[in-house]
Motif scaffolding. Sequence first.
Motif, PDB file in Angstrom:
ATOM      1  N   ARG A 107     -19.718 -30.867  12.540  1.00  0.00           N
ATOM      2  CA  ARG A 107     -20.674 -31.047  13.249  1.00  0.00           C
ATOM      3  C   ARG A 107     -21.361 -29.790  13.904  1.00  0.00           C
ATOM      4  O   ARG A 107     -20.398 -29.051  14.573  1.00  0.00           O
ATOM      5  N   ALA A 116     -10.766 -34.294  14.965  1.00  0.00           N
ATOM      6  CA  ALA A 116     -10.276 -35.683  15.631  1.00  0.00           C
ATOM      7  C   ALA A 116      -9.469 -36.506  14.605  1.00  0.00           C
ATOM      8  O   ALA A 116      -8.398 -37.043  14.928  1.00  0.00           O
ATOM      9  N   THR A 158     -23.648 -27.830  17.177  1.00  0.00           N
ATOM     10  CA  THR A 158     -24.093 -28.413  18.564  1.00  0.00           C
ATOM     11  C   THR A 158     -25.482 -28.555  18.782  1.00  0.00           C
ATOM     12  O   THR A 158     -26.065 -28.518  19.914  1.00  0.00           O
ATOM     13  N   SER A 193     -10.683 -34.085  19.672  1.00  0.00           N
ATOM     14  CA  SER A 193     -12.243 -34.664  19.566  1.00  0.00           C
ATOM     15  C   SER A 193     -12.861 -33.391  20.119  1.00  0.00           C
ATOM     16  O   SER A 193     -14.014 -33.058  19.814  1.00  0.00           O
ATOM     17  N   THR A 194     -12.135 -32.538  21.000  1.00  0.00           N
ATOM     18  CA  THR A 194     -12.925 -31.340  21.574  1.00  0.00           C
ATOM     19  C   THR A 194     -11.805 -30.011  21.585  1.00  0.00           C
ATOM     20  O   THR A 194     -10.598 -30.401  21.405  1.00  0.00           O
ATOM     21  N   LEU A 195     -12.490 -28.954  21.466  1.00  0.00           N
ATOM     22  CA  LEU A 195     -11.779 -27.754  21.262  1.00  0.00           C
ATOM     23  C   LEU A 195     -11.137 -27.648  22.670  1.00  0.00           C
ATOM     24  O   LEU A 195     -11.782 -27.194  23.411  1.00  0.00           O
ATOM     25  N   THR A 197     -18.780 -25.378  15.485  1.00  0.00           N
ATOM     26  CA  THR A 197     -20.171 -25.134  16.154  1.00  0.00           C
ATOM     27  C   THR A 197     -20.616 -24.282  15.275  1.00  0.00           C
ATOM     28  O   THR A 197     -20.244 -23.545  14.621  1.00  0.00           O
ATOM     29  N   SER A 245     -11.911 -27.868  15.801  1.00  0.00           N
ATOM     30  CA  SER A 245     -11.176 -29.060  16.370  1.00  0.00           C
ATOM     31  C   SER A 245     -11.230 -30.338  15.344  1.00  0.00           C
ATOM     32  O   SER A 245     -12.456 -30.413  14.865  1.00  0.00           O
ATOM     33  N   ARG A 300     -10.499 -21.657  22.768  1.00  0.00           N
ATOM     34  CA  ARG A 300     -11.802 -21.055  22.942  1.00  0.00           C
ATOM     35  C   ARG A 300     -12.174 -19.605  22.926  1.00  0.00           C
ATOM     36  O   ARG A 300     -11.044 -18.943  23.237  1.00  0.00           O
ATOM     37  N   MET A 323     -13.991 -29.852  16.071  1.00  0.00           N
ATOM     38  CA  MET A 323     -15.672 -29.468  15.808  1.00  0.00           C
ATOM     39  C   MET A 323     -15.928 -27.988  15.331  1.00  0.00           C
ATOM     40  O   MET A 323     -15.298 -27.385  15.910  1.00  0.00           O
ATOM     41  N   ARG A 375      -9.355 -25.337  25.809  1.00  0.00           N
ATOM     42  CA  ARG A 375      -9.725 -23.953  26.167  1.00  0.00           C
ATOM     43  C   ARG A 375      -8.837 -22.931  25.713  1.00  0.00           C
ATOM     44  O   ARG A 375      -9.070 -21.445  25.520  1.00  0.00           O
TER      45      ARG A 375
END
Length: 400
Positions: free
Chosen positions: A178, A170, A180, A154-156, A3, A168, A161, A1, A158
Amino acid sequence: MLTRRALLKGGACALAAVAAPPRFLARAAAAADGRRKVLVAVFQRGAVDGLSMIVPHGDRDYAAARAAIAIRPPRAGDAGAAVDLDGFFGLHPALAPLVPFWQSRALAVVHACGSPDKTRSHFDAQDYMDGWLARAAMTVPAPRSPFRAVALGSTLPRVLRGDAGAISLASLDRFDVRGTAEAAVARKGFESLYEQGVHDLLHGTGRETFEAVRMLKSANASRLAPANGAEYPRSRLGESLRQIAQLIRADVGLEIAFTDADGWDTHVGQGAEQGQLANRLRDFGAALAAFAQDLGDRMTDVVVLTMSEFGRTVAENGNRGTDHGHATAMLLLGGGVRGGTVYGRWPGLARERLYEGRDLAVTTDFRALFAEVAGRHLAIAKPATLFPGWSGGSALGVLS
């Protein structure tokens, strides 16, 4: 993603490039003269049993501690036994696809490697490793692509981060950008995010970032079929490495990639040459081998670094599994790797040599290994600074 925060960061970075071509194009131009190095980090989430992955068959205390799950030592004509590496260590037989890379000295092992932290909590141990890749991405010399740091998922995670602007993905086939904001707005993609609330800041500079995102799609990376006869396993790890290879081959400016594989927490029914762990290692080895075969000569610019939060107990438990331990084994594969060697001081498996009387002791701090990779492969000038509170350690010499 991607953000909104990452988007704003990308726009702010682009302010320094006023009247200059987009950094994505600068990165592509640099690739024409000399490609940037790429680090691919593969996390074996759940704590892999390094003593089964890289078998210390030459240690007489190994088999005695594992009556049901010890891997058979190498023996001529026994294809199901460990594959000898140097007379003391051997590969689990499920990792046989990696043998050619060991023989060509593109694969190295660092054993008895881990964290100095005493925790046996998955979450605490993973937290201890978090953030260094994001800090590395911020430190990698310019020019930088908005896609210099990518996680497949699907998610970044840690570990990526921070303020590096990592993203990220998918799936490259369903690549989308996308924000936030509210889901309905986010589904409209990058242009809606661009127009909403950030127009003044991003006008003229954020547009470069937008063009870079658009160019990733136009590069048709997802349409690049595996090369050199490579066949990836149809698993999450196999698919992730296949897509990382596509990004590398598409020359979109990738410099740090991250993916993970779970299923390594083998408390019950771990198995030996066959079974639960063997199945995970079979997928792991096949995926790494396919990745290297797919990239071919491009592997001279790539290093794959595998890692896990900690290892497992030396002795098997009452469920023919292993519990949370301390040190484990980590692998390096690729260009610049001084392979064909098991690095690190072996502490031994005699009871008096074990950490707290039960675990393989750590003799190589994972930070020393990671810092060497960051410094020698990614050309980061002061890699020890990637690990706050750590003053550095001796280089292993695993990279040229």
